[in-house]
Enzyme design. Sequence first.
Site, mmCIF file in Angstrom:
data_model
loop_
_atom_site.group_PDB
_atom_site.id
_atom_site.type_symbol
_atom_site.label_atom_id
_atom_site.label_comp_id
_atom_site.label_asym_id
_atom_site.label_seq_id
_atom_site.Cartn_x
_atom_site.Cartn_y
_atom_site.Cartn_z
ATOM 1 C CG ASP B 519 31.663 151.599 108.842
ATOM 2 O OD1 ASP B 519 31.589 152.294 107.820
ATOM 3 O OD2 ASP B 519 32.013 152.024 109.945
ATOM 4 C CG ASP B 712 32.561 152.002 113.947
ATOM 5 O OD1 ASP B 712 32.024 152.396 112.900
ATOM 6 O OD2 ASP B 712 33.652 152.416 114.343
ATOM 7 C CG ASP B 716 28.006 152.281 110.303
ATOM 8 O OD1 ASP B 716 27.986 152.600 109.114
ATOM 9 O OD2 ASP B 716 29.024 152.235 110.999
#
Lengths: 59, 821
Positions: B519, B712, B716
């Site tokens: 990410d 995080d 996600d």
Amino acid sequence: MSVIYIVMPIAFVLAAIAVIAFVWAAKQGQFDDLDTPSLRVVTDEDQRPAAGGKGIGVD
Amino acid sequence: MARGAEFAGLGGGGAADVAETLCDHCGLPVPRGLINAGATHQFCCHGCGAAYEIIHACDLGRYYALRDATEARASKGTGSKYAEFDDPTFHSLYVRSLPGGLESIELFVEGVHCAACVWLVERLPRVVPGVIEARLELRRAMVRLTWDPTRVRLSRVARDLDRLGYPPHAARERNQREARRREDRASLIRIGIAGACAGNVMLLALALYAGLFDGMEPEYLSLFRWTSMAISGISVLWPGRVFLRGAIASLRARAIRLDVPISLGLVAGLAWSVVSTVRGVGEVYFDSLSVLVFALLVGRWVQQRQQRWASDSLEMLYSLTPSRARVWEMGATREVPIEAVALDQIVLVRSGESFPVDGEVVRGESAMDQSLLTGEPLPVRITAGNAVAAGAVNVGGEVLVRVLATGEQTRVGRLMRLVEDATQQRAPIVKLADRIAGRFVVAMIALAVVTVAIWWPTGPERAIEHAAALLIVACPCALGLATPLAVSVAIGRAARRGMLLKGGEPIQALDRPGIILLDKTGTITEGRMRLLEWHGDASIGALVAVIEHASAHPVARAIVEGLGGGVSAEASEVAFTPSGGTGRVDGKRIAVGSAAFVRASARSELPWVRQVECDAVGAGHTPVLVALDGTVVGVAIVGDAIRAEASEAIGRLRAGGWRVGVLSGDHPRAVEVIGKRLGFDGALTFGGCDPEAKLRVVREHMRSGPVVMVGDGVNDAAALAAATVGIAVHGGAEASMAAADVYLGSPGLLPVLELIGASRQTMRVIRRNLGFSLFYNVLAAALAIAGVLNPLIAAILMPISSLTVLASSVRVRTFGGHSCL
């Protein structure tokens, strides 16, 4: 050697008591949390208030 | 979130900048704009100051001495009133009445990590009079409160917990938790009984073995054998029943698991020994059998505890979704539990709170930070008619919202459902030991047939005896212990390094390189806005900071942090809109904000401004323009800086054979810019992904091989849950930690490298363990075929094999220092 006929049952009775005690403790939830008490013991320097009494294992 | 482990804290930036002022509560650097020169104590935020005050007012200052020096955690008290905790609906759902007029509840608390947290939370009776007892279970972050309702209200207790930095949530799914607790106790009881049986049978066996050498009267010999038979019969048929049941179930499912060879050995051994005892001739293996049951149950328990952790944290998800709302009726508000909010009602959401429902703004103007949901770091403007989503944070002013969806119907509710489904649908990683089990059964049976065939000429009785001996010693006891032991040692060591692994699967999956998707926000970048560059006069910068001090917008905070502290001037006539602010400092009129906002009021601008602005946009950053008395004179470039170690870490991952990609909710262009800079695989660079799209990308790539996802945010979470291995990084949302398989307690990508290195090392240990145990099995089988195996040799050989595996698991140094990628 015939004393074995007395000693062995005694040994088994003692072992059975220990097992029953363990089963009782497990059912009471004494082993539910194995992480926190080890941390608690190093910090338990003060008296916790005696009021109320039993809080653990209420279920 | 860290149960059972202290955390290697935020090592990051602090060391480099010695002159930094550190917060007296959490130890994090205090932003320059917030330093209070006159005060003796400095705090990085209001929450830390409040927590520090309570702790000292209640004479609990020892907290600071107890906690780990490396521990650093800002107190992020939510400031909520928790009025819904006093609501009758809430009461009937979660509170349990105790005899004597007391009441008790289980609350899930955020942010408990270490011994100091346990100490502080359990001193709650001292902080809040009327609380009788607080017991914290660190592993599950669950506190059990007992209080006297006549002396204190639950909302007051909740507020104090919150102010200490441990926001509480009602723990839902009580029945499931109870069921699981009962199951845990049952397996512990099985171990206890099996252990007692094994001990007693071994004592009897000792006497029998002594008799082998010195001779024994037949009377006592048969007494000992019959007693052994009774005890080990109990052991195999009661605690050992789980293996027999497992074997039957796995045969029905036509998938051979380790239970099958185990049961084969147990049944064959018990049958042969019973026959020998009844007939009075032949060997008995009762001692080996009952030790086998005991050792295997211990191995299984270790494994079960690892998996329990994973399901516990999934249930935490539900405790974290918003639980209260402020309903607006006829000009007055009242707090109610979220369950009591109906559609089309109006709820009031204050600044800094999360939206409890999905809805539509009916009055007020504000900005909404949806970074939790979408990963987009910049708040968006909302005004009447705009849609808002539950879970997003209101960072502007107060707004009234008409309810369009609640609970599971909301976007965040659906997201949680997605996470749950992804977790359930994920194909489990086949355990190495189970993969071996199938071949093992075939080998065992084949060898038994060979033994019978070899010894048949000397008589059927001897042939069957040797075959039975073979089946017992071939029973894969050490094999059953090999993986759980190595894995639990690795998990324990990892926890000490600040990494939480929810089971052994991640270790197995990280052994071989595959695709790793990162990410962007918070993983590759630092996850917060920072002033990257300031173009313009330094004195003007200081004035801008004075104005921006009044805003809670992340961009404004970044500017205050970067430029603040120089001037002690007062600002007047300050006014903010979501896209910028204006005010007067030192008699000069200043406008600061987005390009459009500032240019709307400016008459002229310096010639270089436009070039700087274009460059910033091109690099994926946010330019903030500053106008002084109607002339644009400065540009502050604010952005989410790439972590210092990102480039090196990604290079090392690549060198290790991984395909590294980025999967982000940010604007595709910004993602592309970062992707180019760090040299990502072009085919694996995905921008503008909503949670569903992330999930889709992960699923797609999993068809061709294992996918590791590092992220995080709540956005996600579904992808983390679906991926072969989901890794949540430090500072992330609690939901992402709950969905992931691994949580890394220190920021950045280096811990990911360490995790991969240590996993490979652990797998080497597991393979070595399997090698050892197979070696012993082969040795014992050879002895059995040769016909020289007797119960004494079996009784010696089996524990030695288990001890070897144990020693080999404990001795290894995984998660020790550097990664070995």
